[in-house]
Design a protein around this motif. Structure first.
Motif, short mmCIF file in Angstrom:
data_model
loop_
_atom_site.label_atom_id
_atom_site.label_comp_id
_atom_site.label_asym_id
_atom_site.label_seq_id
_atom_site.Cartn_x
_atom_site.Cartn_y
_atom_site.Cartn_z
N GLN A 329 0.83 -1.20 0.00
CA GLN A 329 0.00 0.00 0.00
C GLN A 329 0.87 1.26 0.00
OE1 GLN A 329 -2.36 -0.83 3.52
NE2 GLN A 329 -4.14 -1.38 2.28
N ILE A 330 1.88 1.27 0.86
CA ILE A 330 2.78 2.42 0.92
C ILE A 330 3.57 2.54 -0.38
CG2 ILE A 330 4.81 3.36 2.10
CD1 ILE A 330 3.73 2.03 4.68
N GLY A 331 3.98 1.41 -0.93
CA GLY A 331 4.72 1.44 -2.18
C GLY A 331 3.92 2.05 -3.32
N LEU A 332 2.66 1.67 -3.44
CA LEU A 332 1.81 2.23 -4.50
C LEU A 332 1.62 3.73 -4.31
CD1 LEU A 332 -0.85 -0.61 -4.76
CD2 LEU A 332 0.88 -0.01 -6.48
N ALA A 333 1.46 4.15 -3.05
CA ALA A 333 1.29 5.58 -2.78
C ALA A 333 2.55 6.37 -3.16
CB ALA A 333 0.95 5.80 -1.31
N LEU A 334 3.72 5.82 -2.85
CA LEU A 334 4.98 6.50 -3.17
C LEU A 334 5.26 6.51 -4.67
CD1 LEU A 334 7.20 5.13 -0.27
CD2 LEU A 334 6.47 7.50 -0.59
N TRP A 335 4.92 5.42 -5.35
CA TRP A 335 5.13 5.36 -6.80
C TRP A 335 4.27 6.41 -7.52
CZ3 TRP A 335 3.80 0.67 -10.47
CH2 TRP A 335 4.42 0.88 -11.70
N ASN A 351 11.43 6.29 3.49
CA ASN A 351 10.09 6.83 3.30
C ASN A 351 9.05 5.96 4.01
OD1 ASN A 351 9.87 9.19 1.09
ND2 ASN A 351 11.64 7.91 0.65
N TYR A 352 9.25 4.66 4.00
CA TYR A 352 8.35 3.75 4.69
C TYR A 352 8.27 4.09 6.18
CZ TYR A 352 7.04 -0.63 7.08
OH TYR A 352 6.46 -1.56 7.90
N ALA A 353 9.42 4.46 6.75
CA ALA A 353 9.48 4.74 8.19
C ALA A 353 9.07 6.16 8.55
CB ALA A 353 10.90 4.48 8.69
N SER A 354 8.69 6.96 7.57
CA SER A 354 8.32 8.35 7.86
C SER A 354 6.96 8.42 8.54
CB SER A 354 8.28 9.16 6.56
OG SER A 354 7.23 8.72 5.72
N ASP A 355 6.68 9.54 9.18
CA ASP A 355 5.42 9.71 9.91
C ASP A 355 4.20 9.72 8.99
OD1 ASP A 355 6.73 9.84 12.31
OD2 ASP A 355 6.79 12.02 12.38
N ALA A 356 4.40 9.96 7.71
CA ALA A 356 3.28 10.03 6.78
C ALA A 356 2.51 8.72 6.71
CB ALA A 356 3.78 10.42 5.38
#
Length: 465
Positions: A329-335, A351-356
């Motif tokens: 899910q996070i990967g798709l959002a970042l892509w 980026n995975y570990a960021s507060d977002a």
């Protein structure tokens, strides 16, 4: 007669060795002598160094014992020697004489390496990307190294044997560690030796985590199974390797490894359904499956049990499943935020570990890789990067499977074995970040070379009549 560059290098190295040994103590001299002799052997026989690189790709846990006493890793030292040997003999290489051509896999790999650099330069996280990019580019060197050293069917057969034997050696370590509760080898990161319900899983002779190690062993198993069907002269050895891997794999407790092996056995069965040994092998495989299910470790059974709960009810106590959901899910959002050049190689974890993304189910606070090789490449290198990455792997898999579709020669059998192995490994890579590990590019290079070399000696085809 003018001495060849390789002879000059060996002579100069011998003079340095003699001088160093004369000035050092007995113990240091002995170690220096053994190291230098090994280096000279690689310089004198380039393909020998390539065999060693392929062996170390799965036996890197054993290599760690040596690395602790070297200023650089053994793998890097051997790589440097192989590259030096290739440079010293480049004028006599078949490629320079027009007898070899670059494969599509080699071209895609070269373009992917260039794009990695572009993605790195465009990244806002260069401080996080530098080490990863450098390591990735070093791994990609395996493609030209193997492309330039595997120049005959004999080399290809030995490469396949090295990979299969490495899996068997690792399987022995898994069995010993699991049965006797031992820890025989150090690990690059002790935290990678994951536990489930209090049971520590073995990674065998590999320095990778147990799940990735199971993917490497699955490759060895696929190669051994295919060769056992076709290679009459070496059948006993291939069967022994297959049995060791089949016993060890369930002990590693890796669901993705088990699923990939099941898929691979199905693929082998489909492609070899006309083989005269197919009925016997199918009955044997069914019996082995029953025995494996009945004797599977409780930890592996439990892991599949919670997977069933998750698929059926959408709920689970296994946080690793929730983590995998959040990775994607996070990967798709970042892509979606960086579709063309991506975040930069190696920038996903920070980026995975960021507060977002702190509220995503199963997400943990520490930086972690995306456990999906293809999505991670897409996120970190963009749409161009994933297209080139897939181009390299798919062209290699397609070429090998096509060359081995109706195997008559030994090289075609080897192509079939490598094609099945890379297909299984690519499937397993849906569940782990395998894009920058050595086996990904070793298999791609060997598949491409197998397709080019197809057409060697007659073997036991196993066809009825």
């Amino acid at each position: 007669m003018t001495p060849a560059p390789r002879q000059l290098a060996l002579g100069f190295g011998g003079a340095l060795l003699a001088a160093a040994a004369a000035l050092s103590g007995p113990a240091l001299a002995a170690g220096l002598l053994a190291t230098a002799l090994g280096g000279f052997a690689v310089l004198g026989n380039t393909v020998l160094g390539a065999y060693l690189l392929v062996a170390l790709a799965q036996l890197d846990g054993i290599a760690l014992l040596v690395d602790q006493r070297l200023p650089i890793s053994l793998f890097k030292a051997v790589t440097a020697l192989v590259l030096l040997s290739l440079v010293l003999t480049v004028r006599r290489h078949p490629l320079m004489q027009g007898r070899l051509r670059l494969s599509p896999t080699a071209m895609f790999t070269l373009l992917f390496a260039i794009w990695l650099c572009v993605s790195y330069l465009a990244s806002d996280w260069q401080s996080y990307s530098y080490d990863h990019t450098k390591g990735f580019l070093q791994t990609l060197l395996l493609v030209p190294i193997l492309g330039l050293t595997v120049t005959s069917p004999r080399h290809l057969r030995r490469m396949v044997l090295v990979i299969a034997a490495s899996g068997a050696i690792s399987a022995v370590f898994v069995i010993l560690e699991t049965v006797f509760g031992l820890r025989l080898l150090p690990y690059a990161d002790e935290a990678d030796v994951a536990a489930w319900l209090g049971a520590v899983r073995s990674a065998g002779a590999s320095a990778y985590n147990p799940t990735t190690s199971s993917h490497l062993m699955a490759v060895s198993l696929m190669l051994a199974l295919v060769m056992a069907l076709y290679d009459r002269r070496g059948r006993r050895l291939w069967v022994l390797i297959s049995l060791l891997c089949l016993v060890a794999l369930p002990m590693m407790g890796a669901r993705s490894g088990a699923i990939a092996v099941a898929m691979g056995i199905g693929l082998i069965g489909f492609r070899m359904r006309h083989h005269r040994l197919f009925p016997v092998v199918a009955l044997g495989a069914l019996a082995a499956l029953v025995v494996a299910v009945l004797n599977a470790p409780d930890t592996l059974v439990e892991r599949f049990g919670v997977l069933g709960d998750f698929l059926g009810e959408g709920d689970t106590s296994d946080r690793s499943l929730l983590r995998r959901l959040s990775y994607n899910q996070i990967g798709l959002a970042l892509w979606a935020e960086h579709p063309v050049t991506g975040l930069g190689p190696g920038a996903y974890p920070v980026n995975y570990a960021s507060d977002a993304f702190r509220w995503y189910p199963g997400r943990e606070a520490e930086a972690r890789q995306l456990h999906n090789a293809y999505l991670e490449v897409a996120v970190e290198t963009g749409i161009v990067g994933i297209a080139l990455f897939l181009g390299a792997l798919l062209s290699a898999a397609w070429a090998a499977l096509k060359a081995g579709l109706h195997p008559v020669t030994e090289t075609q059998v080897l192509a079939q074995a490598l094609g099945v192995a890379i297909a299984v490994f690519m499937f397993a890579s849906l569940f782990m970040p395998n894009e920058d590990i050595k086996y990904t590019w070793i298999l791609a290079a060997l598949c491409a070379r197998a397709a080019q070399l197809a057409g060697g000696w007659r073997v036991d085809t196993g066809q009825a009549g």
